[in-house]
Design a protein around this motif. Structure first.
Motif, PDB file in Angstrom:
ATOM      1  N   PRO A   1       0.826  -1.212   0.000  1.00 43.00           N
ATOM      2  CA  PRO A   1       0.000   0.000   0.000  1.00 43.00           C
ATOM      3  C   PRO A   1       0.861   1.265   0.000  1.00 43.00           C
ATOM      4  CG  PRO A   1      -0.523  -1.434   1.880  1.00 43.00           C
ATOM      5  CD  PRO A   1       0.680  -2.019   1.222  1.00 43.00           C
TER       6      PRO A   1
ATOM      7  N   ASN B   1      -3.240   1.762  -4.753  1.00 38.34           N
ATOM      8  CA  ASN B   1      -3.718   1.141  -3.529  1.00 38.34           C
ATOM      9  C   ASN B   1      -3.221   1.981  -2.358  1.00 38.34           C
ATOM     10  OD1 ASN B   1      -4.247  -0.517  -1.339  1.00 38.34           O
ATOM     11  ND2 ASN B   1      -2.604  -1.971  -1.834  1.00 38.34           N
TER      12      ASN B   1
ATOM     13  N   ARG C   1      -3.068   3.048   1.582  1.00 42.39           N
ATOM     14  CA  ARG C   1      -3.180   2.416   2.901  1.00 42.39           C
ATOM     15  C   ARG C   1      -4.480   2.825   3.593  1.00 42.39           C
ATOM     16  NH1 ARG C   1       1.076   3.858   7.602  1.00 42.39           N
ATOM     17  NH2 ARG C   1       0.112   5.855   7.228  1.00 42.39           N
TER      18      ARG C   1
ATOM     19  N   LYS D   1      -4.549  -6.087  -4.660  1.00 43.07           N
ATOM     20  CA  LYS D   1      -4.517  -4.619  -4.693  1.00 43.07           C
ATOM     21  C   LYS D   1      -3.154  -4.150  -5.184  1.00 43.07           C
ATOM     22  CE  LYS D   1      -7.568  -4.110  -0.686  1.00 43.07           C
ATOM     23  NZ  LYS D   1      -7.604  -3.556   0.673  1.00 43.07           N
TER      24      LYS D   1
ATOM     25  N   SER E   1      -0.852  -1.367  -7.050  1.00 39.31           N
ATOM     26  CA  SER E   1      -0.750   0.023  -7.513  1.00 39.31           C
ATOM     27  C   SER E   1       0.015   0.038  -8.818  1.00 39.31           C
ATOM     28  CB  SER E   1       0.027   0.873  -6.506  1.00 39.31           C
ATOM     29  OG  SER E   1      -0.692   0.985  -5.314  1.00 39.31           O
TER      30      SER E   1
END
Lengths: 332, 325
Positions: free
Chosen positions: B236, B265, B267, B296, B298
């Motif tokens: 995250p 993504n 946190r 998830k 990014s």
């Protein structure tokens, strides 16, 4: 806000309202539409005239009737009986800014140039080129000069003796509209960057007032010339121009909207009163003396595109992007 | 208020087949009505009722952002369409000349409030001449910019290239912009739903239009000045750090970064954070929620000149949550 003693007459047109005007004597009024028509009202008669093939971004009083500028490059006069005459044809140029002075002078922005007609000469004078397309023209209140806004500043022209070099006021950025104070000391522009820029010409100083929600496009001086109202925020932002001007002073904000901002603004010609239209269609009346706002029309959902007062002060008209028009009359 | 009208920006080098594609869009029996702004905005065809001359006017915004240029002429023309009533159109097509820089055109749709409210930029469609593009890429930076900017590439004149030539062209395009959807055509023959209403700038559709997002074939043998950098992680991101880093990257390298986009993504957030920018002008918002059990990841992409991949990678990693070992 209180309700003001106003009577409203509504109209529906078949194209967006682009511009509005009263005749010089206030006996008639007209709406310039996006389909090139001008709808005139005079002596309780409504008359629709096909004037242009393009939209009608500018409409002003002229002689006994009106003068209208289209973005198809044509400038025409319209008499109250519906007679249309060609004033000038800019041959396909994109034209949308027109200034008319009470002395009969007419100026049109054509690309980087201004075409200027005065009552004294039959041929127009061509001013420019300016540093970019001329975005607005404002005559000096005495009619003896004009200001032209364009990219990166303003150019001031003065006559009858045109100076070989017009005066340049420089400020980097996109200036969209220009106005001149009654005493000719102040030149103010509205900017794409969400600000107004002010020049104090005699003192050779300039200031920037920023923080508008969106680009201000409308500026209106109060009848007593002590205030300059501006569009571009959720309320009308009104700058004080008495004493030393607005530097270091707070503007007055009147007519708050939670959701939309001011899109049209006009000033009464005799009283310290302004009318403002909002993006959601609401129309309000501002009493500058008592710092109060009154509802004139509730939101129609369509942006108010144009608003103006009668020269005799008994009425004002507004138009919307959806083709709505309203005549507001003050109960006397 | 009224709905926003989709705007398709049609670019491509002279002779690539842009006008043929435009004519196809206009003549197909789709029952839609388009306003077409052509020829450097010198004229606009709306039922032939408006043909006007406008000086090309690119201006810099005085807002401290040096690459923040917009097209004043385009604002004026679109305001003119608004005066006529935009609700009678289903879309606007802006055809630029072969030499136009697409950036000021695209930025106009984010910088001017009136234009932004009335319209939405749908996609930049670039028509590429398969036969001559390699030559064009050598002699004109505009051709490179147009490919770099594209959401959709119409690779035209397929009937004129051999398999080997095509391979070289695809590799060159891929080196500049591996994220555009490429459609191969002859005579610009293409189904309209491949070029219109793509939502390429719609934050919620950034992933949807890029099935090959980050999975594109990378080619490192073509020495184009414009390249793309792709970053990704399953860890995250910390929002505050990411925002600060991204604003620094765009402030410092904005003139070199033509386009960037990301699906991130964050946190402690159940929703994706989506982001896109043209040079320094960025747009971001919370996107759709991650599904249960979904990985998830990014993903962040930059397309631009002189990009330092290692530095971008490092900056990105510094925004990641560092899990205790």
């Amino acid at each position: 806000m209180n309700n003001s003693p106003l009577k409203a007459n509504g109209y529906t047109f078949d194209a967006p309202v682009n511009s509005v005007a009263f005749t010089l004597d206030g006996s008639g009024y007209a709406f310039g539409l996006g389909n090139g028509n001008v709808v005139m009202f005079h002596d309780n008669v409504q008359k629709t005239v096909q004037v242009h093939s393009g939209a009608v971004p500018a409409l002003r009083a002229y002689d006994d009737g009106f003068i209208s500028l289209s973005d198809d490059g044509t400038l025409k006069t319209i008499a109250l009986d519906g007679t249309v005459k060609d004033f000038a044809d800019f041959k396909g140029a994109w034209t949308e800014r027109l200034a008319v002075h009470a002395n009969g002078s007419v100026a049109v922005a054509v690309g980087k140039h201004i075409h200027l007609w005065t009552r004294r000469e039959s041929e127009p004078k061509i001013l420019g080129p300016h540093d970019g397309s001329v975005t607005d023209i404002c005559f000096a209140p005495d009619g003896m000069g004009l200001a032209a806004s364009h990219r990166d500043g303003v150019t001031l022209w003065a006559w009858p003796h045109f100076e070989p070099q017009p005066m340049r006021l420089a400020w980097k950025g996109a200036h969209l509209a220009v106005t001149i104070s009654a005493d000719k000391k102040w030149i103010v522009t509205a900017m794409q960057e969400g600000a107004i820029h002010l020049w104090n010409v005699p003192l050779k100083r300039d200031y920037q007032m920023s923080g508008y929600w969106t680009k201000p496009t409308q500026m209106a001086w109060s009848a007593d010339r002590k205030w300059l109202g501006t569009s571009g925020s959720e309320s009308v932002i009104i700058w004080p121009f008495d004493k030393m001007g607005p530097e270091g002073r707070e503007p007055v904000q009147l007519g708050w909207s939670n959701t939309t901002f001011v899109t049209a603004l006009a000033s009464h010609h005799e009283e310290p009163v302004m009318a403002a239209g909002f993006e959601d269609g609401a129309v309000i009346l501002l009493d500058l003396q008592n710092k109060k706002a009154f509802n004139a029309a509730t939101p129609s959902g369509h942006p108010v595109t144009a608003i103006t007062f009668s020269p005799i002060g008994t009425a004002f008209i507004a138009g919307t992007a959806k083709g709505g028009g309203v005549l507001f009359t003050f109960d006397s | 208020m009224s709905k926003q009208i989709p705007v398709t920006v049609l670019t491509g080098y002279l002779g690539a087949g842009k006008t043929t594609l435009l004519n196809r869009i206009l003549s197909e029996p789709h029952g839609k009505k388009f306003a077409v702004i052509i020829n450097e905005f010198g004229s606009v065809g709306v039922d032939n009722d408006l043909v006007v001359g406008v000086d090309e006017e690119v201006f810099e915004m005085n807002n401290g952002c040096i690459c923040c240029t917009v097209r004043g002429d385009l604002i004026r023309i679109i305001s003119g369409l608004m005066r006529r009533g935009l609700d009678k159109f289903d879309g606007i097509i802006v055809e630029t000349t072969g030499l136009a820089d697409p950036a000021p055109v695209a930025q106009t749709f984010f910088m001017d409030d009136d234009v932004k409210k009335a319209t939405r930029l749908d996609a930049v469609v670039t028509v590429v001449d398969a036969k001559h593009v390699l030559q064009r890429l050598k002699d004109s930076p505009e051709a490179e910019d147009q490919i770099a900017f594209a959401d959709i590439i119409v690779l035209n004149k397929m009937d004129m290239v051999t398999a080997d030539e095509l391979a070289a062209v695809e590799s060159a395009i891929n080196a500049i912009n591996p994220y555009a959807q490429v459609h191969k055509t002859t005579n610009s023959q293409i189904a309209l739903d491949k070029v219109l209403d793509k939502g390429a700038f719609d934050l919620n559709r950034i992933l949807e239009i890029e099935p090959a997002f980050l999975e594109g074939k990378h080619s490192h043998n073509h020495d184009s000045a414009v390249k793309s950098v792709a970053l990704q992680s399953d860890k995250p991101l910390i929002m505050g750090r990411f925002e600060q880093w991204m604003s620094e990257v765009l402030a410092e390298q904005g003139p070199n970064i033509l386009r960037s986009k990301g699906v991130l993504n964050i946190r402690n957030s159940p929703r994706r954070f989506v982001f896109q920018a043209v040079h320094m002008i960025s747009d971001s918002a919370p996107g759709n929620a991650w599904k249960d059990g979904e990985k998830k990841t990014s993903k962040l992409v930059f397309i631009g000149r002189n990009l330092d991949k290692a530095a971008l990678q490092k900056g990105f990693e510094d925004c990641l949550e560092q899990l205790a070992a």
